[in-house]
Design a protein around this motif. Structure first.
Motif, PDB file in Angstrom:
ATOM      1  N   ARG A  27       0.845  -1.248  -0.003  1.00 23.47           N
ATOM      2  CA  ARG A  27      -0.060   0.207  -0.121  1.00 23.47           C
ATOM      3  C   ARG A  27       0.909   1.361   0.012  1.00 23.47           C
ATOM      4  N   GLN A  77       1.126   4.307  -3.075  1.00 22.41           N
ATOM      5  CA  GLN A  77       1.176   5.667  -2.643  1.00 22.41           C
ATOM      6  C   GLN A  77       2.194   6.457  -3.391  1.00 22.41           C
ATOM      7  N   TYR A 117      -3.239  -2.191 -10.371  1.00 24.79           N
ATOM      8  CA  TYR A 117      -4.662  -1.667  -9.762  1.00 24.79           C
ATOM      9  C   TYR A 117      -5.567  -3.024 -10.107  1.00 24.79           C
ATOM     10  N   SER A 157      -6.772   6.947  -9.094  1.00 30.26           N
ATOM     11  CA  SER A 157      -6.328   7.379  -7.604  1.00 30.26           C
ATOM     12  C   SER A 157      -7.489   7.010  -6.741  1.00 30.26           C
ATOM     13  N   GLU A 158      -8.678   7.460  -6.985  1.00 32.05           N
ATOM     14  CA  GLU A 158      -9.792   7.453  -6.336  1.00 32.05           C
ATOM     15  C   GLU A 158     -10.520   5.962  -6.110  1.00 32.05           C
ATOM     16  N   TRP A 173      -8.308   3.295  -6.462  1.00 36.82           N
ATOM     17  CA  TRP A 173      -7.465   2.704  -5.912  1.00 36.82           C
ATOM     18  C   TRP A 173      -7.608   2.781  -4.273  1.00 36.82           C
ATOM     19  N   SER A 174      -8.057   3.873  -4.042  1.00 36.16           N
ATOM     20  CA  SER A 174      -8.161   4.359  -2.677  1.00 36.16           C
ATOM     21  C   SER A 174      -9.231   3.559  -1.974  1.00 36.16           C
ATOM     22  N   HIS A 175     -10.380   3.502  -2.692  1.00 39.06           N
ATOM     23  CA  HIS A 175     -11.542   2.564  -2.094  1.00 39.06           C
ATOM     24  C   HIS A 175     -11.045   1.187  -2.161  1.00 39.06           C
ATOM     25  N   GLU A 221      -7.988   0.003  -1.742  1.00 37.08           N
ATOM     26  CA  GLU A 221      -7.227  -0.257  -0.499  1.00 37.08           C
ATOM     27  C   GLU A 221      -8.040  -0.382   0.764  1.00 37.08           C
ATOM     28  N   GLN A 222      -8.993   0.295   0.826  1.00 35.55           N
ATOM     29  CA  GLN A 222      -9.919   0.161   1.893  1.00 35.55           C
ATOM     30  C   GLN A 222     -10.538  -1.266   1.968  1.00 35.55           C
TER      31      GLN A 222
END
Length: 191
Positions: free
Chosen positions: A14, A18, A51, A94-95, A97-99, A101-102
């Motif tokens: 992770r 980033q 991703y 990016s958005e 991928w952020s979801h 990662e969560q």
């Protein structure tokens, strides 16, 4: 193999992701899409593949034997994004991928030692294309991180060739040292 070890590998994955995204933000769209004879052929395509691989493997871990990233054509390498609804910009990637990662964080928080020996089934889009492979969950979890490292090395080489001066650090030891330094800031001085 322990859950703590697996979780640590994914924390590192992770952190590296980033750093890659931050470095790529500095590039123009033309630099991101410039062709290279390594990886998936460009920085952009390699990011999409990284991703997508993390997406399809999490789906497989959750029980989907034939996962496909939205926007990908089925049966092809993850991240092809040649179907409808593909990722169109770095901001969108990016958005998403952020979801993702969560979702990985939530998944890993629920992982138990006994889960690690369970078998995961997934249809291959590469080796043995179309065949459903059965693999121990611990091996899938390690594979995701090792695949990320392999793809990261390709991306860093492309970034270097694209002229990026401040390349992202991908070494686990750097992450560990940063964490240790932060922890030391909050420790009372014992002298």
């Amino acid at each position: 193999m322990t859950v703590n070890f697996i979780t640590r590998l994914h924390e590192h994955r992770r952190w590296v992701n980033q750093g890659l995204l931050e470095s790529v933000q500095m590039l123009s769209e033309a630099q991101r899409r410039r062709e290279f004879p390594i990886g998936q052929g460009s920085i952009w395509k390699s990011l999409l593949h990284l991703y997508a691989a993390e997406y399809v493997w999490l789906e497989a871990l959750l029980g989907n034997t034939a996962p496909v990233l939205p926007g990908d054509l089925p049966g092809e390498l993850p991240g092809n994004q040649r179907g409808e609804g593909g990722v169109g910009s770095l901001e969108e990637l990016s958005e998403k991928w952020s979801h993702l990662e969560q979702r990985w964080i939530d998944y890993l928080e629920g992982l138990t030692e006994s889960d690690l020996v369970e078998i995961v089934s997934k249809q291959s889009t590469s080796s043995g294309k179309g065949r459903v492979h059965r693999t121990r969950r611990s091996d899938v979890l390690m594979h995701v991180c090792l695949h990320a490292q392999y793809t990261t090395a390709q991306l860093i080489n492309m970034l270097r060739q694209a002229g990026v001066q401040n390349l992202p650090d991908s070494m686990l030891i750097t992450l560990a040292r940063q964490e240790t330094a932060r922890e030391a800031e909050f420790q009372p001085d014992e002298s």
